[in-house]
Design a protein around this motif. Structure first.
Motif, PDB file in Angstrom:
ATOM      1  N   GLU A 102       0.809  -1.214   0.000  1.00  0.00           N
ATOM      2  CA  GLU A 102       0.000   0.000   0.000  1.00  0.00           C
ATOM      3  C   GLU A 102       0.847   1.270   0.000  1.00  0.00           C
ATOM      4  N   HIS A 103       2.020   1.245   0.660  1.00  0.00           N
ATOM      5  CA  HIS A 103       2.748   2.494   0.879  1.00  0.00           C
ATOM      6  C   HIS A 103       4.137   2.547   0.248  1.00  0.00           C
ATOM      7  N   SER A 104       4.776   1.413   0.018  1.00  0.00           N
ATOM      8  CA  SER A 104       6.139   1.463  -0.516  1.00  0.00           C
ATOM      9  C   SER A 104       6.122   1.855  -1.988  1.00  0.00           C
ATOM     10  N   THR A 105       6.882   2.892  -2.317  1.00  0.00           N
ATOM     11  CA  THR A 105       6.944   3.365  -3.706  1.00  0.00           C
ATOM     12  C   THR A 105       8.165   2.825  -4.448  1.00  0.00           C
ATOM     13  N   THR A 106       8.964   2.020  -3.768  1.00  0.00           N
ATOM     14  CA  THR A 106      10.228   1.592  -4.368  1.00  0.00           C
ATOM     15  C   THR A 106      10.257   0.114  -4.745  1.00  0.00           C
ATOM     16  N   LEU A 107       9.149  -0.579  -4.598  1.00  0.00           N
ATOM     17  CA  LEU A 107       9.119  -1.993  -4.972  1.00  0.00           C
ATOM     18  C   LEU A 107       9.305  -2.136  -6.480  1.00  0.00           C
ATOM     19  N   GLY A 108      10.204  -3.017  -6.895  1.00  0.00           N
ATOM     20  CA  GLY A 108      10.456  -3.219  -8.315  1.00  0.00           C
ATOM     21  C   GLY A 108       9.452  -4.147  -8.962  1.00  0.00           C
ATOM     22  N   ASP A 109       9.439  -4.145 -10.293  1.00  0.00           N
ATOM     23  CA  ASP A 109       8.524  -5.010 -11.029  1.00  0.00           C
ATOM     24  C   ASP A 109       8.749  -6.481 -10.702  1.00  0.00           C
TER      25      ASP A 109
END
Length: 410
Positions: A102-109
């Motif tokens: 919900e909050h992490s903007t850095t998760l990779g594909d």
């Protein structure tokens, strides 16, 4: 003076422990390790962060769900989460993984796709709601065919959808009509998708498709106006050019078919149809209208009736001709009170709302995709339900597979 910290060594591995570790000490240790992982680069180097993350991963494997969720919330805003740690938490139960999803903007594909393939519907639905998810992640989500996930994707204006995902969702709307109105709002939807989706859409969606995608060919006609003369001088030898120009030209009725027909005009054939339509007459009307019999069969057997309005408007027939076809197909013209049947009223409204040129665009696209694209190999694929090799086919061929697969299976 402060008392020295208690540095009593922990028991060695395998050594008996006097008592079970307290919840407080475990929770505190997990929090401190997470704090170290979250330290800026100026405070901890990459090797120290990786070592701490490895230790944290080992502890989290046996930690309580509450402790794992706390660590996930602590890491959710981190600019860079160590790979093994993020992968472990994303694969965890949904209440644990939720903070990162919900909050992490850095998760990779790669992390998100792994989560899609190894977790639950709740995980996938949360991924579908993420801002700006990429086409490859969307493809992975759509591939599983879960209606709730696809609905979440369609509601996510910032999800980036590629052609393959949209095409798959178009096919999904055949069994889940609720997705149709949501798909029609997507900017990625193209006429090639909308025209095939028309065949199984409800009346409201059909109206939206005609309003949005029944476009004029005026620009095309102006751009290639001189090409018609060139092709005529060459004797229309190039089949590819001939097919494209047939789609673009203004005239809809087939003059050559009229010359060979037992009827003097399309209007006369329609008048004959008012007393009843059989297969031969339906094929004759199709030829006179400039469409193939397979396209005509699809139009005449459509339960909604709107394609009849498109056929009549595109060929310049009056409203009375539409009513004649309706009567010839033995469809009810009035309801139990004697008023006009709602279905007929809806079809007549469709006739009134669409311009001739736009109706021709729709009719010609149907004819192009439902007949000229049907090679023997494609027909076999349709009958066999072979959708695995869809990439081998062109857009009109794939359209035909979607629209006709159930008709040909009957």
């Amino acid at each position: 003076m402060n008392e020295p910290a208690d540095l009593t060594p922990a028991p060695a591995e395998g050594e008996p422990i006097a008592s079970a570790p307290s919840t407080r000490s475990r929770s505190t240790l997990l929090k401190r390790l997470a704090d170290v992982v979250c330290l800026p680069a100026s405070r901890v180097n990459g090797f120290e962060r990786a070592m701490t993350a490895d230790l944290l991963v080992e502890m989290l494997r046996e930690a309580s769900p509450e402790d794992r969720a706390k660590v996930a919330r602590r890491l959710a805003n981190l600019a860079e989460i160590p790979g093994g740690l993020s992968r472990l938490l994303l694969r965890d139960d949904f209440p644990v993984a939720r903070a990162l999803l919900e909050h992490s903007t850095t998760l990779g594909d790669a992390d998100l796709i792994d989560c899609v393939l190894t977790t639950t519907l709740e995980h996938r639905r949360m991924i579908a709601l993420r801002r700006g998810i990429s086409e490859v992640v969307v493809d992975a989500l759509v591939m599983l065919g879960e209606d709730q996930v696809i609905e979440a994707l369609l509601r996510n204006d910032l999800a980036r959808m590629g052609h393959d995902a949209i095409e798959t969702i178009v096919a999904t709307t055949r069994d889940n009509p609720r997705l149709g109105p949501l798909l029609l709002k997507r900017s990625e939807l193209k006429p090639s998708h909308a025209y095939v989706m028309f065949w199984w859409s409800d009346a409201d969606c059909r109206r939206l498709i005609l309003q949005r995608f029944a476009v004029s060919r005026e620009v095309l006609q102006e751009a290639v106006s001189d090409v018609f003369g060139m092709a005529a001088e060459e004797g229309w030898q190039d089949p590819l050019t001939r097919k494209a120009l047939q789609f673009i030209e203004r005239r809809q009725r087939n003059r050559l078919a009229i010359a060979k027909s037992p009827y003097d005009s399309l209007d006369e054939a329609i008048a004959a149809a008012a007393s009843g339509i059989n297969r031969e007459l339906a094929e004759e009307i199709s030829y006179l209208s400039g469409v193939k019999p397979m396209t005509g069969a699809k139009i005449f057997t459509d339960p909604g009736g709107e394609p009849l309005a498109i056929l009549c408007k595109a060929t310049g027939l009056p409203r009375a001709a539409l009513r004649a076809l309706w009567r010839g197909l033995r469809r009810p013209e009035t309801d139990t009170t004697g008023a006009m049947a709602p279905a007929l009223e809806r079809v007549l409204t469709t006739f009134d709302m669409i311009a001739v040129d736009r109706a021709q665009t729709v009719l010609r696209y149907w004819n192009w995709s439902l007949s000229s694209a049907l090679t023997p190999a494609l027909l076999k694929a349709i009958r066999d339900g072979d959708h695995e090799g869809m990439d081998e086919y062109s857009i009109p061929q794939r359209t035909a597979m979607l629209a006709l697969s159930r008709d040909l299976a009957r």
